[in-house]
Design an enzyme around this catalytic site. Structure first.
Site, PDB file in Angstrom:
ATOM      1  N   TYR A  54       0.959  -1.269  -0.026  1.00 19.81           N
ATOM      2  CA  TYR A  54       0.154   0.068   0.066  1.00 19.81           C
ATOM      3  C   TYR A  54       0.771   1.247   0.073  1.00 19.81           C
ATOM      4  O   TYR A  54       0.471   2.227  -0.385  1.00 19.81           O
ATOM      5  CB  TYR A  54      -0.935   0.165   1.433  1.00 19.81           C
ATOM      6  CG  TYR A  54      -2.331  -0.851   1.110  1.00 19.81           C
ATOM      7  CD1 TYR A  54      -2.144  -2.110   0.789  1.00 19.81           C
ATOM      8  CD2 TYR A  54      -3.542   0.096   1.228  1.00 19.81           C
ATOM      9  CE1 TYR A  54      -3.330  -2.682   0.325  1.00 19.81           C
ATOM     10  CE2 TYR A  54      -4.826  -0.620   1.034  1.00 19.81           C
ATOM     11  CZ  TYR A  54      -4.542  -1.791   0.724  1.00 19.81           C
ATOM     12  OH  TYR A  54      -5.998  -2.564   0.284  1.00 19.81           O
ATOM     13  N   LYS A  90       3.330 -15.286   1.789  1.00 13.95           N
ATOM     14  CA  LYS A  90       3.472 -16.041   0.454  1.00 13.95           C
ATOM     15  C   LYS A  90       4.777 -16.349   0.606  1.00 13.95           C
ATOM     16  O   LYS A  90       5.652 -15.793  -0.083  1.00 13.95           O
ATOM     17  CB  LYS A  90       3.030 -15.389  -0.667  1.00 13.95           C
ATOM     18  CG  LYS A  90       1.371 -15.612  -0.968  1.00 13.95           C
ATOM     19  CD  LYS A  90       1.155 -16.931  -1.400  1.00 13.95           C
ATOM     20  CE  LYS A  90       1.373 -16.906  -2.942  1.00 13.95           C
ATOM     21  NZ  LYS A  90       1.309 -18.331  -3.408  1.00 13.95           N
ATOM     22  N   ASP A 147      -2.825 -17.995   0.326  1.00 16.88           N
ATOM     23  CA  ASP A 147      -3.799 -18.683  -0.701  1.00 16.88           C
ATOM     24  C   ASP A 147      -4.662 -19.808  -0.092  1.00 16.88           C
ATOM     25  O   ASP A 147      -5.843 -19.886  -0.168  1.00 16.88           O
ATOM     26  CB  ASP A 147      -3.356 -19.125  -2.067  1.00 16.88           C
ATOM     27  CG  ASP A 147      -2.037 -19.821  -2.121  1.00 16.88           C
ATOM     28  OD1 ASP A 147      -1.567 -19.821  -0.884  1.00 16.88           O
ATOM     29  OD2 ASP A 147      -1.854 -20.486  -2.988  1.00 16.88           O
ATOM     30  N   ASP A 205      -6.586  -7.124   3.529  1.00 17.37           N
ATOM     31  CA  ASP A 205      -7.529  -6.531   2.913  1.00 17.37           C
ATOM     32  C   ASP A 205      -8.660  -7.537   2.265  1.00 17.37           C
ATOM     33  O   ASP A 205      -9.694  -7.689   2.356  1.00 17.37           O
ATOM     34  CB  ASP A 205      -7.012  -5.504   1.619  1.00 17.37           C
ATOM     35  CG  ASP A 205      -8.378  -4.823   1.077  1.00 17.37           C
ATOM     36  OD1 ASP A 205      -9.140  -4.309   1.510  1.00 17.37           O
ATOM     37  OD2 ASP A 205      -7.997  -4.664  -0.144  1.00 17.37           O
ATOM     38  N   ASP A 231     -12.378  -9.486   3.762  1.00 19.04           N
ATOM     39  CA  ASP A 231     -13.701  -9.214   2.949  1.00 19.04           C
ATOM     40  C   ASP A 231     -14.373 -10.813   2.812  1.00 19.04           C
ATOM     41  O   ASP A 231     -15.591 -10.780   2.914  1.00 19.04           O
ATOM     42  CB  ASP A 231     -13.368  -8.696   1.508  1.00 19.04           C
ATOM     43  CG  ASP A 231     -13.732  -7.094   1.451  1.00 19.04           C
ATOM     44  OD1 ASP A 231     -13.455  -6.347   2.364  1.00 19.04           O
ATOM     45  OD2 ASP A 231     -14.054  -6.824   0.243  1.00 19.04           O
TER      46      ASP A 231
HETATM   47  C1  IPM Z   1     -10.561  -1.477   3.333  1.00 20.89           C
HETATM   48  C2  IPM Z   1     -10.799  -0.723   2.164  1.00 20.89           C
HETATM   49  C3  IPM Z   1      -9.618   0.002   1.773  1.00 20.89           C
HETATM   50  C4  IPM Z   1      -8.519  -0.812   1.739  1.00 20.89           C
HETATM   51  C5  IPM Z   1      -9.673   1.083   0.759  1.00 20.89           C
HETATM   52  C6  IPM Z   1     -11.240   2.034   0.788  1.00 20.89           C
HETATM   53  C7  IPM Z   1      -8.440   2.031   0.462  1.00 20.89           C
HETATM   54  O1  IPM Z   1     -11.012  -1.665   1.115  1.00 20.89           O
HETATM   55  O2  IPM Z   1     -10.395  -0.580   4.582  1.00 20.89           O
HETATM   56  O3  IPM Z   1     -10.554  -2.837   3.556  1.00 20.89           O
HETATM   57  O4  IPM Z   1      -7.942  -1.164   0.662  1.00 20.89           O
HETATM   58  O5  IPM Z   1      -7.676  -0.952   2.859  1.00 20.89           O
HETATM   59 MG    MG Z   2     -10.897  -3.719   1.868  1.00 20.31          MG
END
Ligand code: IPM
Ligand code: MG
Length: 370
Positions: free
Chosen positions: A142, A193, A226, A250, A254
């Site tokens: 990042y 990884k 993975d 990240d 999700d």
């Molecule tokens: C998260 C989001 C952020 C990230 C974006 C909005 C920059 O996806 O907080 O997970 O990638 O960290």
């Molecule tokens: Mg995210």
């Protein structure tokens, strides 16, 4: 009475609506009178770009530095798709994380019993799920330099992002994970990884060393990222704490979120290092979901992730664990009553909007606190 200063940054899209529901919880706690929350608001993301031409102004950054905690909504939307990269909405959130030194991102994925059927996974796989993803938040790909797109002599373009980790960056996030594990199931999975990335090799070595010297009492497993992704949908309940880098965190968070039913359910806390004198940490609390432009402004958004993020603020910034427990109970109670926003709607349940969900949680909280 202690006064705590909160900076509210609703941002864009549904962030505005979900933060409004948090404000009602804050009002209630202020009336209850144990502590006082003084709130200020600022602009971030597209909302800041429209007014200031940047994703967050220096003045609002200054407020964030001074606040006891920042409560963040969401950023982004198609309206700002064409803005210059440096001032895109997400840049506001990344600046907050980097400048406040919020290296530890805690993302609990908890499956409320009432929601086990809303998950895309089978009930028996997710019922009782309680995972804590500890994502490194201020390093890795990042922020690594160079980060650029250059045009080569032959006219072709070349894009570069750089993944960088140092020993100390890995050590401090590993310690956060081990500390948390001790208060939970006492097990940490470290995901990287190492089979393809040098940063993965170092990550693995440092986590192993921290484990040996700092937390030999905690069970540690190394897992390739993975494989971790695969195991999260195969058998998510094998996990307690997962510690991983910025990018894998990240993606994996999700994925873990959906196992709990909806991205609309997942809160997060981003914490800095403890101040050596006061013990206080800089902190930002935000839902894991984004600004959901498709439903923004319609009163349809699920406010639970943002409300639960405020609950994490009560727990981690203000030592109000009892109040945080009540808030979590209120959320579980409302779900058990059958109220659902669209994202978690199931046959036979009652569909409600953002404000109705907020009102129901508040009413339940008032009842529990009485
Ligand atoms: C998260 C989001 C952020 C990230 C974006 C909005 C920059 O996806 O907080 O997970 O990638 O960290
Ligand atoms: Mg995210």
């Amino acid at each position: 009475m202690t006064t705590y200063n909160l900076l509210l940054l609703p941002g864009d899209g549904i962030g505005v609506e979900t933060i409004a529901e948090v404000e009602r919880i804050i009002d209630f706690l202020n009336k209850a009178g144990r502590v006082k929350f003084a709130t200020d608001t600022g602009l971030v993301g597209g909302a800041a770009y429209d007014v200031h031409g940047v994703a967050i102004s220096d003045a609002d950054m200054d407020k964030a530095h001074k606040a006891d905690a920042v409560i963040f909504g969401a950023v982004g939307g198609p309206k700002w798709d064409g803005v210059p990269y440096a001032v895109r909405p997400e840049a506001g959130l990344l600046r907050l994380r980097k400048d406040l030194g919020l290296f530890a991102n805690l993302r609990p994925a908890i499956c409320y019993p009432a929601l086990a059927d809303a998950s895309s996974l089978k009930r028996e796989l997710v019922e009782g799920l309680d995972i804590m993803i500890v994502r490194e938040l201020t390093g890795g790909v990042y922020f690594g330099e160079p980060k650029e797109i250059v045009t080569l002599e032959n006219g072709e373009k070349r894009a570069v992002d750089t993944q960088i980790y140092t020993t100390s960056e890995i050590e401090r996030i590993a310690k956060v994970a081990f500390d948390l594990a001790r208060k939970r199931g006492n097990k940490v999975h470290s995901a990287e990884k190492r089979n393809v990335m040098r940063t993965g090799v170092l990550w693995n070595e440092v986590v192993t060393a921290v484990h040996k010297s700092y937390a030999p009492d905690v069970q540690l497993e190394h897992i390739l990222a993975d494989n971790c992704a695969m195991q999260l949908v195969r058998n998510p309940k094998q996990f307690d704490v997962i510690v991983t880098d910025n990018l894998f965190g990240d993606v994996l968070s999700d994925e873990a979120a959906m196992a709990t039913g909806s991205l609309g359910m997942l809160p997060s806390a981003s914490l800095g290092a403890a101040d050596p004198k006061t013990g206080k940490r800089k902190a930002l609390y935000e839902p894991v979901h984004g600004s959901a432009p498709d439903i923004a402004g319609k009163g349809l958004a699920n406010p639970i992730a943002t409300i639960a993020s405020f609950g994490m603020a009560l727990r981690y910034s203000f030592d109000m664990g009892a109040e945080a427990d009540l808030l979590d109970k209120a959320i579980a109670g409302v779900l058990a009553q059958g109220l659902r926003t669209g994202d978690i709607m199931q046959p036979g349940m009652t569909k409600v909007g953002t404000a109705e969900m907020g009102s129901a949680i508040l009413a339940e909280l008032q009842k529990l606190a009485a």
